[in-house]
Design an enzyme around this catalytic site. Structure first.
Site, PDB file in Angstrom:
ATOM      1  N   GLY A  69      69.400  28.885  41.635  1.00 22.09           N
ATOM      2  CA  GLY A  69      70.590  29.648  41.260  1.00 22.09           C
ATOM      3  C   GLY A  69      70.486  31.141  41.478  1.00 22.09           C
ATOM      4  N   THR A  70      69.712  31.532  42.482  1.00 20.99           N
ATOM      5  CA  THR A  70      69.636  32.966  42.789  1.00 20.99           C
ATOM      6  C   THR A  70      69.937  33.194  44.270  1.00 20.99           C
ATOM      7  OG1 THR A  70      68.205  34.914  42.909  1.00 20.99           O
ATOM      8  CG2 THR A  70      67.084  32.777  42.948  1.00 20.99           C
ATOM      9  N   SER A  71      70.615  34.318  44.537  1.00 19.89           N
ATOM     10  CA  SER A  71      70.959  34.644  45.927  1.00 19.89           C
ATOM     11  C   SER A  71      69.746  35.184  46.684  1.00 19.89           C
ATOM     12  CB  SER A  71      72.097  35.672  45.956  1.00 19.89           C
ATOM     13  OG  SER A  71      71.717  36.811  45.212  1.00 19.89           O
ATOM     14  N   CYS A 116      67.769  52.963  22.262  1.00 19.42           N
ATOM     15  CA  CYS A 116      68.220  54.327  21.996  1.00 19.42           C
ATOM     16  C   CYS A 116      67.855  55.224  23.177  1.00 19.42           C
ATOM     17  CB  CYS A 116      67.558  54.830  20.716  1.00 19.42           C
ATOM     18  SG  CYS A 116      67.889  56.568  20.385  1.00 19.42           S
ATOM     19  N   GLN A 174      65.716  35.950  36.043  1.00 20.92           N
ATOM     20  CA  GLN A 174      66.387  37.233  36.279  1.00 20.92           C
ATOM     21  C   GLN A 174      67.568  37.376  35.318  1.00 20.92           C
ATOM     22  OE1 GLN A 174      66.755  38.086  40.814  1.00 20.92           O
ATOM     23  NE2 GLN A 174      66.524  35.878  40.627  1.00 20.92           N
ATOM     24  N   ASN A 175      67.862  36.299  34.597  1.00 18.98           N
ATOM     25  CA  ASN A 175      69.031  36.315  33.715  1.00 18.98           C
ATOM     26  C   ASN A 175      68.738  37.067  32.420  1.00 18.98           C
ATOM     27  OD1 ASN A 175      70.167  34.796  35.689  1.00 18.98           O
ATOM     28  ND2 ASN A 175      69.940  32.839  34.627  1.00 18.98           N
ATOM     29  N   ARG A 196      80.081  41.296  28.285  1.00 16.04           N
ATOM     30  CA  ARG A 196      79.183  40.235  28.771  1.00 16.04           C
ATOM     31  C   ARG A 196      78.298  39.707  27.644  1.00 16.04           C
ATOM     32  NH1 ARG A 196      75.934  42.446  33.431  1.00 16.04           N
ATOM     33  NH2 ARG A 196      74.964  40.420  33.221  1.00 16.04           N
ATOM     34  N   HIS A 204      64.513  40.978  34.133  1.00 17.97           N
ATOM     35  CA  HIS A 204      65.497  42.066  34.087  1.00 17.97           C
ATOM     36  C   HIS A 204      65.946  42.386  32.658  1.00 17.97           C
ATOM     37  CE1 HIS A 204      66.567  41.053  38.548  1.00 17.97           C
ATOM     38  NE2 HIS A 204      65.428  41.690  38.427  1.00 17.97           N
TER      39      HIS A 204
HETATM   40  C1  BJW Z   1      74.447  28.309  41.847  1.00 17.14           C
HETATM   41  C2  BJW Z   1      75.420  27.683  41.071  1.00 17.14           C
HETATM   42  C3  BJW Z   1      75.050  26.492  40.429  1.00 17.14           C
HETATM   43  C4  BJW Z   1      76.288  29.474  41.875  1.00 17.14           C
HETATM   44  N1  BJW Z   1      73.811  26.015  40.587  1.00 17.14           N
HETATM   45  N2  BJW Z   1      73.239  27.804  41.992  1.00 17.14           N
HETATM   46  C5  BJW Z   1      62.223  45.734  48.464  1.00 17.14           C
HETATM   47  C6  BJW Z   1      63.090  45.707  49.533  1.00 17.14           C
HETATM   48  C7  BJW Z   1      64.368  46.246  49.432  1.00 17.14           C
HETATM   49  C8  BJW Z   1      64.813  46.817  48.248  1.00 17.14           C
HETATM   50  C9  BJW Z   1      63.959  46.830  47.173  1.00 17.14           C
HETATM   51  C10 BJW Z   1      62.684  46.301  47.292  1.00 17.14           C
HETATM   52  N3  BJW Z   1      62.072  46.456  46.100  1.00 17.14           N
HETATM   53  C11 BJW Z   1      62.926  47.042  45.239  1.00 17.14           C
HETATM   54  C12 BJW Z   1      64.076  47.302  45.870  1.00 17.14           C
HETATM   55  C13 BJW Z   1      65.273  47.958  45.275  1.00 17.14           C
HETATM   56  C14 BJW Z   1      66.097  47.032  44.399  1.00 17.14           C
HETATM   57  C15 BJW Z   1      66.620  45.879  45.239  1.00 17.14           C
HETATM   58  O1  BJW Z   1      66.170  44.767  45.183  1.00 17.14           O
HETATM   59  N4  BJW Z   1      67.645  46.145  46.022  1.00 17.14           N
HETATM   60  C16 BJW Z   1      68.237  45.086  46.838  1.00 17.14           C
HETATM   61  C17 BJW Z   1      69.687  44.883  46.419  1.00 17.14           C
HETATM   62  C18 BJW Z   1      68.053  45.427  48.269  1.00 17.14           C
HETATM   63  N5  BJW Z   1      65.345  46.541  43.273  1.00 17.14           N
HETATM   64  C19 BJW Z   1      65.204  47.263  42.171  1.00 17.14           C
HETATM   65  O2  BJW Z   1      65.683  48.385  42.086  1.00 17.14           O
HETATM   66  C20 BJW Z   1      64.413  46.684  41.027  1.00 17.14           C
HETATM   67  N6  BJW Z   1      63.496  47.676  40.567  1.00 17.14           N
HETATM   68  C21 BJW Z   1      62.375  47.943  41.196  1.00 17.14           C
HETATM   69  O3  BJW Z   1      61.970  47.300  42.130  1.00 17.14           O
HETATM   70  O4  BJW Z   1      61.716  49.022  40.658  1.00 17.14           O
HETATM   71  C22 BJW Z   1      60.584  49.575  41.342  1.00 17.14           C
HETATM   72  C23 BJW Z   1      60.183  50.820  40.565  1.00 17.14           C
HETATM   73  C24 BJW Z   1      58.836  51.018  40.282  1.00 17.14           C
HETATM   74  C25 BJW Z   1      58.465  52.172  39.585  1.00 17.14           C
HETATM   75  C26 BJW Z   1      59.410  53.106  39.173  1.00 17.14           C
HETATM   76  C27 BJW Z   1      60.739  52.883  39.449  1.00 17.14           C
HETATM   77  C28 BJW Z   1      61.134  51.739  40.145  1.00 17.14           C
HETATM   78  C29 BJW Z   1      65.315  46.396  39.840  1.00 17.14           C
HETATM   79  C30 BJW Z   1      66.325  45.329  40.115  1.00 17.14           C
HETATM   80  C31 BJW Z   1      67.256  45.190  38.908  1.00 17.14           C
HETATM   81  C32 BJW Z   1      68.395  44.235  39.155  1.00 17.14           C
HETATM   82  N7  BJW Z   1      69.282  44.344  38.074  1.00 17.14           N
HETATM   83  C33 BJW Z   1      70.423  43.426  37.996  1.00 17.14           C
HETATM   84  C34 BJW Z   1      71.271  43.844  36.767  1.00 17.14           C
HETATM   85  C35 BJW Z   1      70.546  43.411  35.495  1.00 17.14           C
HETATM   86  C36 BJW Z   1      71.377  43.608  34.298  1.00 17.14           C
HETATM   87  C37 BJW Z   1      72.641  42.780  34.333  1.00 17.14           C
HETATM   88  O5  BJW Z   1      72.607  41.558  34.200  1.00 17.14           O
HETATM   89  O6  BJW Z   1      73.699  43.410  34.500  1.00 17.14           O
HETATM   90  O7  BJW Z   1      69.988  42.070  37.856  1.00 17.14           O
HETATM   91  S1  BJW Z   1      71.370  43.392  39.500  1.00 17.14           S
HETATM   92  C38 BJW Z   1      71.777  41.675  39.405  1.00 17.14           C
HETATM   93  O8  BJW Z   1      71.199  40.959  40.538  1.00 17.14           O
HETATM   94  C39 BJW Z   1      71.074  41.150  38.156  1.00 17.14           C
HETATM   95  C40 BJW Z   1      70.518  39.837  38.638  1.00 17.14           C
HETATM   96  O9  BJW Z   1      69.442  39.434  37.811  1.00 17.14           O
HETATM   97  C41 BJW Z   1      70.117  40.147  40.062  1.00 17.14           C
HETATM   98  C42 BJW Z   1      69.970  38.945  40.942  1.00 17.14           C
HETATM   99  O10 BJW Z   1      71.156  38.238  41.023  1.00 17.14           O
HETATM  100  P1  BJW Z   1      71.100  36.647  41.014  1.00 17.14           P
HETATM  101  O11 BJW Z   1      70.614  36.165  39.724  1.00 17.14           O
HETATM  102  O12 BJW Z   1      70.424  36.181  42.223  1.00 17.14           O
HETATM  103  O13 BJW Z   1      72.655  36.294  41.019  1.00 17.14           O
HETATM  104  P2  BJW Z   1      73.670  36.248  42.257  1.00 17.14           P
HETATM  105  O14 BJW Z   1      75.035  36.305  41.703  1.00 17.14           O
HETATM  106  O15 BJW Z   1      73.310  37.226  43.298  1.00 17.14           O
HETATM  107  O16 BJW Z   1      73.448  34.801  42.890  1.00 17.14           O
HETATM  108  C43 BJW Z   1      73.831  33.628  42.212  1.00 17.14           C
HETATM  109  C44 BJW Z   1      73.505  32.454  43.111  1.00 17.14           C
HETATM  110  O17 BJW Z   1      73.767  31.276  42.380  1.00 17.14           O
HETATM  111  C45 BJW Z   1      74.363  32.402  44.391  1.00 17.14           C
HETATM  112  O18 BJW Z   1      73.491  32.271  45.510  1.00 17.14           O
HETATM  113  C46 BJW Z   1      75.190  31.125  44.207  1.00 17.14           C
HETATM  114  O19 BJW Z   1      75.372  30.418  45.420  1.00 17.14           O
HETATM  115  C47 BJW Z   1      74.352  30.340  43.248  1.00 17.14           C
HETATM  116  N8  BJW Z   1      75.073  29.380  42.397  1.00 17.14           N
HETATM  117  N9  BJW Z   1      76.614  28.403  41.149  1.00 17.14           N
HETATM  118  C48 BJW Z   1      72.959  26.674  41.389  1.00 17.14           C
HETATM  119  N10 BJW Z   1      75.964  25.793  39.654  1.00 17.14           N
END
Ligand code: BJW
Length: 253
Positions: A196-198, A134, A108-109, A73, A126
């Site tokens: 652009g976020t879900s 490290c 978030q990107n 990636r 993120h």
């Molecule tokens: C277009 C398009 C076009 C397409 N134009 N649009 C509260 C409630 C429930 C759960 C939790 C909560 N708080 C925390 C949690 C747990 C968890 C969480 O959220 N879980 C849920 C799944 C339920 N969150 C966490 O664990 C976070 N940490 C945290 O809260 O820590 C607390 C803590 C405190 C103290 C000690 C310890 C902990 C961390 C979250 C990390 C997410 N990481 C990732 C990976 C990052 C690295 C990588 O890139 O690999 O981040 S997961 C992944 O999802 C990535 C993204 O940034 C993130 C969001 O995704 P995004 O960007 O929305 O993408 P998609 O694919 O989902 O959506 C794309 C959208 O675009 C779609 O809707 C399309 O329709 C649209 N689209 N073409 C416009 N042309």
């Protein structure tokens, strides 16, 4: 397609706001050729199991697989170019800040395309796929652009260490400074864009609700429905690469 008069209303609100806040997700970079995480086509995780790849547990169990995937990636990100959506956000920041309006971009990107496009006040919720850390010393650096030669890569900081991407995995805390900026932005924001976020990953998924609770204007740009679509003031069912330039045309008029 959103009416021109509605876009004009949003453009006017941007120029008279106190603080415009934009949250972006993987969909914004889709038009640069980078895969999204969730969604119908080409989603990264329709080919890979996210729980095997984006958690600290996955890295512990299979560091070679996880780092190979992230390096793949990283290479894709290095070859991608900012698209019309990224560039329109640069224009938005320049225009509103010139009018004395605050502007904060929370992404978030991990691809750094906002920085490469020229956005200034941008915060990575993120982390970044271009920084690697490290496992022993916690020191991080930006590796040279060439693909790594071994997986997991050896750390240059400690012979016992390995490198992992400096991104935020599920269950890991977001960077404290970025969380502080985001909390402040949510307090003063009166125009909020979710682009652009879900809107399923927290804490970013909760930002819109905070602005709604304070009576701010909320706009979503996404071709597909999300959990916040029915809650925002305006939902543009369009791609960011086409809708954002339309917004800029209205602001510049
Ligand atoms: C277009 C398009 C076009 C397409 N134009 N649009 C509260 C409630 C429930 C759960 C939790 C909560 N708080 C925390 C949690 C747990 C968890 C969480 O959220 N879980 C849920 C799944 C339920 N969150 C966490 O664990 C976070 N940490 C945290 O809260 O820590 C607390 C803590 C405190 C103290 C000690 C310890 C902990 C961390 C979250 C990390 C997410 N990481 C990732 C990976 C990052 C690295 C990588 O890139 O690999 O981040 S997961 C992944 O999802 C990535 C993204 O940034 C993130 C969001 O995704 P995004 O960007 O929305 O993408 P998609 O694919 O989902 O959506 C794309 C959208 O675009 C779609 O809707 C399309 O329709 C649209 N689209 N073409 C416009 N042309």
């Amino acid at each position: 397609m959103m009416r021109e008069s509605t876009i004009q209303t949003i453009a006017d609100a941007c120029l008279t706001a106190r603080h415009v806040v934009v949250v972006t997700g993987a969909g914004l970079s889709a038009e640069s050729g980078l895969s999204t995480f969730r969604g119908p086509r080409e989603a990264l995780w329709s080919r890979y199991d996210p729980m095997r790849l984006a958690t600290p547990e996955a890295f512990e169990q299979d560091p070679a697989l996880v780092t190979r995937w992230y390096d793949w990636r990283r290479q894709a990100g290095l070859q991608a170019r900012p698209n019309a959506g990224h560039l329109a956000l640069v224009c938005l920041e320049r225009i509103v800040t010139a009018s004395g309006v605050g502007f904060t971009l929370l992404t978030q990107n991990v691809d750094r395309l906002h920085h490469r496009a020229g956005s200034v006040n941008v915060y990575e919720l993120h982390g970044s796929i271009h920084e690697w850390r490290c496992t022993v010393t916690g020191q991080s650096f930006e590796p040279p652009p060439q693909p790594f030669q071994e997986f997991p890569p050896r750390s240059p900081f400690d012979p016992r260490g390995r490198l992992r991407p400096a991104v935020v995995w599920f269950g890991e805390p977001l960077p404290a400074e970025v969380l502080r900026v985001a909390a402040e932005a949510m307090e003063s924001c009166d125009v909020f864009f979710s682009i652009g976020t879900s809107s399923v990953v927290y804490p970013a998924a909760g930002f819109a609700e905070q602005v709604i609770a304070r009576g701010g204007l909320t706009i979503e740009v996404n071709p597909n429905e999300t959990p916040i679509s029915g809650r925002v003031n305006h939902a543009a069912r369009e791609s960011s690469g086409s809708w954002l330039p339309r917004l800029i045309a209205h602001i510049s008029l």
